[in-house]
Design a protein around this motif. Structure first.
Motif, PDB file in Angstrom:
ATOM      1  N   LYS A  62       2.241   0.630   5.615  1.00 21.94           N
ATOM      2  CA  LYS A  62       1.626   1.476   4.595  1.00 21.94           C
ATOM      3  C   LYS A  62       2.059   2.937   4.723  1.00 21.94           C
ATOM      4  O   LYS A  62       1.730   3.755   3.883  1.00 21.94           O
ATOM      5  N   TYR A  70       8.423  -1.316  -3.349  1.00 18.87           N
ATOM      6  CA  TYR A  70       8.063  -2.396  -4.268  1.00 18.87           C
ATOM      7  C   TYR A  70       6.573  -2.362  -4.594  1.00 18.87           C
ATOM      8  O   TYR A  70       6.163  -2.541  -5.745  1.00 18.87           O
ATOM      9  N   LYS A  71       5.770  -2.096  -3.576  1.00 18.33           N
ATOM     10  CA  LYS A  71       4.328  -2.058  -3.800  1.00 18.33           C
ATOM     11  C   LYS A  71       3.911  -0.881  -4.676  1.00 18.33           C
ATOM     12  O   LYS A  71       2.801  -0.868  -5.217  1.00 18.33           O
ATOM     13  N   HIS A  72       4.795   0.095  -4.812  1.00 13.74           N
ATOM     14  CA  HIS A  72       4.519   1.242  -5.682  1.00 13.74           C
ATOM     15  C   HIS A  72       5.195   1.119  -7.048  1.00 13.74           C
ATOM     16  O   HIS A  72       5.200   2.076  -7.815  1.00 13.74           O
ATOM     17  N   THR A  90       9.780  -2.507   1.077  1.00 10.00           N
ATOM     18  CA  THR A  90       8.579  -3.154   0.555  1.00 10.00           C
ATOM     19  C   THR A  90       7.566  -2.118   0.083  1.00 10.00           C
ATOM     20  O   THR A  90       6.871  -2.311  -0.929  1.00 10.00           O
ATOM     21  N   TYR A  91       7.484  -1.012   0.806  1.00 10.71           N
ATOM     22  CA  TYR A  91       6.627   0.117   0.426  1.00 10.71           C
ATOM     23  C   TYR A  91       6.929   0.550  -1.011  1.00 10.71           C
ATOM     24  O   TYR A  91       6.020   0.777  -1.816  1.00 10.71           O
ATOM     25  N   ASN A 146      10.335  -3.003   5.650  1.00 10.94           N
ATOM     26  CA  ASN A 146       9.003  -2.465   5.366  1.00 10.94           C
ATOM     27  C   ASN A 146       9.090  -1.243   4.461  1.00 10.94           C
ATOM     28  O   ASN A 146       8.254  -1.055   3.566  1.00 10.94           O
ATOM     29  N   MET A 183      11.633  -9.192  -4.180  1.00 15.80           N
ATOM     30  CA  MET A 183      11.019  -7.940  -4.636  1.00 15.80           C
ATOM     31  C   MET A 183      12.004  -6.984  -5.302  1.00 15.80           C
ATOM     32  O   MET A 183      11.702  -6.341  -6.305  1.00 15.80           O
ATOM     33  N   GLU A 196       4.374  -0.491  -9.803  1.00 19.41           N
ATOM     34  CA  GLU A 196       3.490  -0.286 -10.958  1.00 19.41           C
ATOM     35  C   GLU A 196       3.182   1.199 -11.151  1.00 19.41           C
ATOM     36  O   GLU A 196       3.103   1.685 -12.288  1.00 19.41           O
TER      37      GLU A 196
END
Length: 769
Positions: free
Chosen positions: A340, A386-388, A383-384, A380, A455, A390
């Protein structure tokens, strides 16, 4: 005037002699961190002189409302502040009725401060003369534990030298903390609870707006000549501070010591209603181990990091100190253990820039972490993003884009844009390209393609859609142009057709199309899922291709170079060599208007593109562009010298490469840009690593193979580094006559060295002349 008081040393940063003028700079340089928290090197005891107090908890921030004179549509509502957290390090010291204060003392002698990078601790010692002539010796050591990353430890010792001493020692935790930078002088913290239990104290506080819950804590124990003194404290509690007061009389030459454990727990890792309980668990582990054992564990943890990450340089102590300083602070800032988190540009050393995530992560930091840890850490970081995704789509929508366009933020904490300088927020859109390049770079280096169908393709599609909508068709040029941008060179705002931006836009579209085709043919299930989600048609892809195939690139036939932007040749082209040195740095001496009209380049811009896409251009093309642009570059961005060092080495200009290397590695140690008091330049430190590994070592991945073209500055006798390439550890040892390769792993590895095939086997030394 550059700093000149840092003593060259291979493994330590050392300051000898106390000078109040150096305090703020040293507070930055000697900062400590463990990935979960960090602090500037503030004194434990009271200091009445100018100081920049700073303690920080990773991931905890405040959304400070944007303050501008003229609001523009699409402006971010806030600028994320890295929060100065409640302080736990304080230990006030009173000797025979006099408060110890280095700023107001009668005399301080033998002042020495050391940041031991090999073992991960900070120490300070000095002889202090009281106003009545009494003398005491103070020795302090502290560290932030890597093993127990919520715990910091201090050993603070006082020895009366020529007197008996009545000591009043007051360790405290203090919630009355403010940020150096605040737009509206808002209150950032709300203290909800102060609690004392035996020798433990707790301050529970939460951030306003973001509502992070934290617990700042301390526990202390006192010793005389290493024997537990059995002292019980008097407790003083105010609305925002808890102090423990220990009183003791010690004789001349007796050593009084206090061991103080402190730190932070937060609801990022624990239930917010259980913070004190979780703190007690952490303190029990710390006190059971004790200061000495925790320090021993710290040394082992750092030894493990250095075994993989160290770069050795023989025959040049300042160069050696510089690279280890950079590697040390990168690992203090980010260890890859918390997906995170990301890599803030100042880390835990200051508050400037705000936010935790810039394009620096993708452009400069991922190669370092991929090579010195393992691919999971770099994955990671991807991925950080990708999670952002949206949030990136929301950011684009605020600026008027549609249809799933993604514009990643220039500065962020949670995926939402929070940088409020318009020429960066709206115009420095090249950041989108760096994220796509990092996906490519990750696959190229690790060989792991799985991230893209899982992703990465969704990220690439959002970015390609952005470039498609952001480009404008020019009927005059019969080409697609990109207008009103700021490239990496922030000394040119609102320009048209920044070459680097246009080039990376074209590349992003082509790379996305290439991956769409690959996933359609090889990952059919993923392809169906993604297409159903993003609603991408063949017609839209065809429109993308039209933009990429017809992108405009400004070019000068006279100079035979791509132009940095359309109007570059309209400037008065006076080189940096002909600029009066008294005018440097221009960002502190000139008006912004004058800077924008000048030809001076803050950092590699066109050359940044030549760095990313080196394989797209010949060495002769690189040389032409380097010779044209470098003379106009003032390197007033921390991200500039490393790229130039790599390219100078590629061009066999080793003296120039070495000069740029020293500048990037000692940027903060020697305070080249006269701003180290504000904090260190953490993300550019990864560029220092690249300047050795990619510059002097010549490491590349081409055609799925690791390649090297080793070179060495004449100032060095030799150097070495390790890289983790696809779970095989390669050690490279370069000297003036030959290069050695060692391999840790189970299988042979074929590499290219100076275009020649070389086979290296596990545990066998291979030498190339």
């Amino acid at each position: 005037m550059n700093l000149d008081y840092i003593i060259p040393n291979e493994w330590s940063i050392i300051e000898e002699g106390f000078n109040p003028d150096n305090v703020k700079a040293s507070e930055s340089i000697f900062s400590i961190g463990n990935g979960a928290m960090g602090q500037r090197a503030n004194f434990e005891e009271h200091y009445s002189g100018p100081t920049f107090q700073g303690s920080y908890i990773a991931g905890v921030y405040y959304p400070d409302k944007t303050r501008v004179g003229w609001w523009k549509n699409g402006y971010p509502e806030y600028f994320a502040k890295v929060l100065n957290a409640p302080s736990w390090i304080g230990i006030d010291v009173n000797v025979n009725g006099e408060q110890i204060d280095l700023y107001s003392c009668k005399k301080v002698e033998n002042f020495r401060r050391e940041l031991n990078m090999k073992e991960g601790w900070l120490s300070r010692s000095f002889k202090y003369t009281l106003h009545n002539g009494g003398e005491i010796q103070v020795n302090a050591k502290r560290f932030l534990s890597l093993e127990l990353d919520e715990i910091g430890a201090i050993e603070y010792s006082i020895t009366p030298l020529n007197i008996d001493a009545d000591l009043v020692i007051t360790p405290y935790i203090d919630g009355a903390i403010t940020n150096e930078d605040s737009n509206w002088d808002d209150k950032f913290w709300n203290i909800s609870n102060l609690e004392v239990e035996n020798d433990q104290a707790f301050i529970e506080a939460q951030t306003m707006k973001t509502n992070f819950h934290t617990c700042t804590f301390m526990q202390s124990e006192c010793f005389v000549n290493d024997q537990n003194a059995g002292l019980r404290p008097q407790v003083i509690r105010t609305d925002n501070k808890i102090s423990f007061i220990y009183k003791i009389s010690v004789k001349q030459q007796e050593v009084f010591s206090i061991h103080k454990f402190g730190g932070y727990t937060s609801d990022r890792n624990h239930d917010k209603d259980a913070l004190i309980a979780e703190t007690k668990v952490a303190l029990a582990k710390a006190t059971q181990a004790g200061f000495s054992q925790l320090l021993s564990d710290q040394k082992k943890s750092w030894a493990k990091i250095w075994d993989m990450a160290d770069i050795t340089i023989d025959g040049d102590v300042k160069a050696q100190q510089g690279i280890r300083f950079n590697i040390f602070h990168l690992n203090q800032t980010y260890l890859g253990t918390d997906p995170k988190l990301n890599i803030g540009p100042k880390g835990f050393t200051g508050e400037k820039y705000g936010g935790s995530t810039y394009w620096d992560t993708e452009a400069y930091c991922i190669p370092f972490y991929m090579s010195t840890k393992d691919q999971s850490v770099a994955r990671n970081l991807l991925t950080y993003r990708y999670k952002h995704l949206e949030k990136a789509i929301e950011n684009a929508e605020k600026l008027g884009f549609s249809n799933g366009v993604a514009l990643y933020p220039m500065v962020t904490m949670n995926g939402e844009e929070c940088h409020n300088e318009w020429e960066i927020t709206f115009e420095e859109i090249h950041r989108n390209g760096a994220i796509a390049f990092a996906i490519y770079n990750y696959h190229r280096y690790t060989g792991d393609y799985s991230y893209i169908p899982e992703m990465g393709l969704e990220v690439l599609i959002g970015i390609a859609r952005f470039w498609h909508q952001r480009a404008t068709y020019s009927t005059y040029k019969n080409k697609y142009v990109i207008l009103g941008v700021t490239g990496p060179n922030e000394y040119e705002n609102n320009v048209n057709n920044n070459w680097y931006t246009n080039y990376i836009a074209q590349w992003c579209i082509n790379y996305t199309v290439e991956n769409i085709e690959k996933i359609e043919s090889e990952f059919t299930t993923d392809f169906a899922r993604i297409m159903n989600k993003v609603k991408l048609s063949k017609a839209e892809i065809s429109e993308w291709k039209s933009v990429a195939d017809n992108m405009y690139f400004p070019y000068s036939e006279d100079h035979n170079v791509f132009l940095q932007q359309d109007g570059f040749l309209d400037k008065e082209l006076i080189t940096v060599a002909d600029l009066d040195k008294s005018q440097r740095p221009i960002n502190q001496k000139w008006s912004w208007d004058r800077i924008l009209r000048s030809p001076y380049i803050k950092q590699a811009d066109t050359l940044q593109g030549f760095y990313f896409f080196e394989d797209h251009f010949s060495t002769e093309e690189l040389e032409r562009h380097f010779d044209f642009y470098e003379p106009f570059t003032v390197h007033e961005s921390s991200l500039s010298p490393c790229v130039h060092s790599i390219q100078a080495a590629k061009l066999d200009r080793m003296e120039q490469a070495y000069t740029f290397y020293l500048r990037t590695s000692r940027l903060d140690l020697d305070d080249y840009n006269h701003e180290v008091h504000e904090g260190l330049h953490i993300t550019s430190m990864a560029g220092t690593w690249m300047s050795i590994v990619e510059g002097f070592g010549g490491m590349r991945v081409r055609n799925n193979q690791l390649t090297f073209e080793p070179k060495i500055p004449e100032q060095w006798d030799g150097y070495s580094f390790k890289v983790n390439f696809r779970n095989q550890i390669i050690k490279v040892i370069v000297n003036q006559n030959e290069t050695h390769f060692e391999l840790e792993g189970d299988e042979d590895l074929q590499i290219l060295v100076n275009e020649e095939e070389v086979n290296i086997s596990p545990n066998h030394l291979v030498t190339v002349g």
